[in-house]
Motif scaffolding. Structure first.
Motif, PDB file in Angstrom:
ATOM      1  N   ILE A  27       0.865  -1.180   0.000  1.00 32.86           N
ATOM      2  CA  ILE A  27       0.000   0.000   0.000  1.00 32.86           C
ATOM      3  C   ILE A  27       0.902   1.230   0.000  1.00 32.86           C
ATOM      4  N   ASP A  28       0.599   2.203  -0.841  1.00 29.24           N
ATOM      5  CA  ASP A  28       1.528   3.319  -1.034  1.00 29.24           C
ATOM      6  C   ASP A  28       1.180   4.518  -0.152  1.00 29.24           C
ATOM      7  N   ASP A  29       1.167   4.303   1.155  1.00 21.87           N
ATOM      8  CA  ASP A  29       0.934   5.414   2.082  1.00 21.87           C
ATOM      9  C   ASP A  29       2.169   6.306   2.156  1.00 21.87           C
ATOM     10  N   PRO A  30       1.983   7.628   2.184  1.00 20.71           N
ATOM     11  CA  PRO A  30       3.125   8.534   2.312  1.00 20.71           C
ATOM     12  C   PRO A  30       3.606   8.604   3.754  1.00 20.71           C
ATOM     13  N   LEU A  31       4.729   9.247   3.954  1.00 20.67           N
ATOM     14  CA  LEU A  31       5.233   9.485   5.306  1.00 20.67           C
ATOM     15  C   LEU A  31       4.335  10.464   6.056  1.00 20.67           C
ATOM     16  N   LEU A  57       8.066   2.843  -3.618  1.00 24.61           N
ATOM     17  CA  LEU A  57       6.936   3.291  -2.812  1.00 24.61           C
ATOM     18  C   LEU A  57       7.239   4.652  -2.187  1.00 24.61           C
ATOM     19  N   SER A  58       6.221   5.496  -2.084  1.00 24.71           N
ATOM     20  CA  SER A  58       6.433   6.906  -1.749  1.00 24.71           C
ATOM     21  C   SER A  58       7.003   7.121  -0.350  1.00 24.71           C
ATOM     22  N   ARG A  59       6.728   6.229   0.589  1.00 23.21           N
ATOM     23  CA  ARG A  59       7.257   6.421   1.940  1.00 23.21           C
ATOM     24  C   ARG A  59       8.775   6.288   1.981  1.00 23.21           C
ATOM     25  N   CYS A  60       9.350   5.769   0.909  1.00 23.39           N
ATOM     26  CA  CYS A  60      10.803   5.704   0.756  1.00 23.39           C
ATOM     27  C   CYS A  60      11.297   6.720  -0.268  1.00 23.39           C
ATOM     28  N   SER A  61      10.650   6.735  -1.421  1.00 25.47           N
ATOM     29  CA  SER A  61      11.173   7.484  -2.566  1.00 25.47           C
ATOM     30  C   SER A  61      11.120   8.993  -2.371  1.00 25.47           C
ATOM     31  N   ASP A  78      14.178   1.380  -7.597  1.00 24.78           N
ATOM     32  CA  ASP A  78      14.182  -0.037  -7.967  1.00 24.78           C
ATOM     33  C   ASP A  78      12.967  -0.694  -7.322  1.00 24.78           C
ATOM     34  N   PRO A  79      11.926  -1.019  -8.092  1.00 25.44           N
ATOM     35  CA  PRO A  79      10.714  -1.615  -7.523  1.00 25.44           C
ATOM     36  C   PRO A  79      10.946  -2.973  -6.882  1.00 25.44           C
ATOM     37  N   ARG A  80      12.068  -3.614  -7.180  1.00 26.91           N
ATOM     38  CA  ARG A  80      12.367  -4.900  -6.540  1.00 26.91           C
ATOM     39  C   ARG A  80      12.625  -4.734  -5.041  1.00 26.91           C
ATOM     40  N   LEU A  81      12.865  -3.501  -4.606  1.00 28.10           N
ATOM     41  CA  LEU A  81      13.130  -3.226  -3.191  1.00 28.10           C
ATOM     42  C   LEU A  81      11.857  -2.935  -2.404  1.00 28.10           C
ATOM     43  N   MET A  82      10.697  -3.060  -3.045  1.00 24.98           N
ATOM     44  CA  MET A  82       9.439  -2.844  -2.331  1.00 24.98           C
ATOM     45  C   MET A  82       9.265  -3.865  -1.208  1.00 24.98           C
ATOM     46  N   GLU A  83       8.405  -3.505  -0.252  1.00 24.82           N
ATOM     47  CA  GLU A  83       8.092  -4.392   0.861  1.00 24.82           C
ATOM     48  C   GLU A  83       7.416  -5.661   0.361  1.00 24.82           C
ATOM     49  N   ILE A  84       7.440  -6.702   1.173  1.00 26.93           N
ATOM     50  CA  ILE A  84       6.734  -7.932   0.852  1.00 26.93           C
ATOM     51  C   ILE A  84       5.236  -7.639   0.741  1.00 26.93           C
TER      52      ILE A  84
END
Length: 203
Positions: A27-31, A57-61, A78-84
């Motif tokens: 889920i792409d929740d922001p910080l 994901l925006s909470r990182c990017s 790198d989308p491969r670094l997204m959370e499980i």
């Protein structure tokens, strides 16, 4: 004679997202404001990195982009670094899941390898994509100092890999919001020798 090359990778978890603690997954929740503060305080004005790589994901990017812009550091996603992906558990809190079906959550905690949440990404699939991204970083940026902005699960998976832990033990690693871990990898000929320098420390 071959020379040894050392790659240093700092892994940083995102701060608190809007909505607080829950099985957020992809889920792409922001910080939240607190999350921004946590990450800015963790880094302060320290920016020794040659480049920044972030989960998409925006909470990182969003933090990664701000940091890269402020210090003039190259950045990529790198989308491969997204959370499980947590499937049907995404957006739910542990308390909600316990109230609904405590046995299902207990089985996941005790044996996550064989008790995948409904519709969720398996640990084996998660391992394959995260470690593929990790190996790509080591191959593409050998000898550099990287900051990788990601998620608790992603960091656990990388650290489990570095420490050669069994896959089903990765959740024993605690990763706080805005926590930072440093891994150094020495490359010599075709061999690589990783070591954990510190976990959840401050720069």
């Amino acid at each position: 004679m071959s020379e040894m090359v050392t790659t240093t990778i700092d892994l940083m978890r995102h701060g608190e997202p809007v909505g607080g603690r829950r099985y957020r997954g992809q889920i792409d929740d922001p910080l939240s404001e607190k999350g921004w503060r946590q990450m800015r305080e963790a880094v302060a004005d320290h920016a020794p990195w040659d480049r920044i790589v972030s989960s998409s994901l925006s909470r990182c990017s969003e933090f990664a982009a701000e940091l890269a812009s402020r210090h003039g550091i190259p950045m990529k996603l790198d989308p491969r670094l997204m959370e499980i992906g947590f499937g049907e558990w995404e957006g739910r809190t542990a308390a909600e899941l316990m109230a609904e079906d405590s046995e299902t959550l207990n089985r996941f905690w005790s044996d996550p390898l064989n008790n995948t949440p409904p519709g969720a990404e398996t640990l084996a699939d998660f391992r394959d994509r995260v470690i593929a991204a990790w190996e790509s970083l080591l191959n593409s940026y050998a000898g550099q100092h990287l900051l990788v902005v990601g998620h608790a699960g992603m960091m656990r998976m990388v650290l489990r890999h570095v420490l050669d832990m069994p896959l089903d033990r990765m959740f024993r690693l605690q990763v706080p919001s805005a926590g930072i871990s440093r891994v150094q990898v020495d490359h010599f000929d075709a061999e690589s020798f990783p070591r954990l320098i510190f976990h959840a420390g401050q720069l």
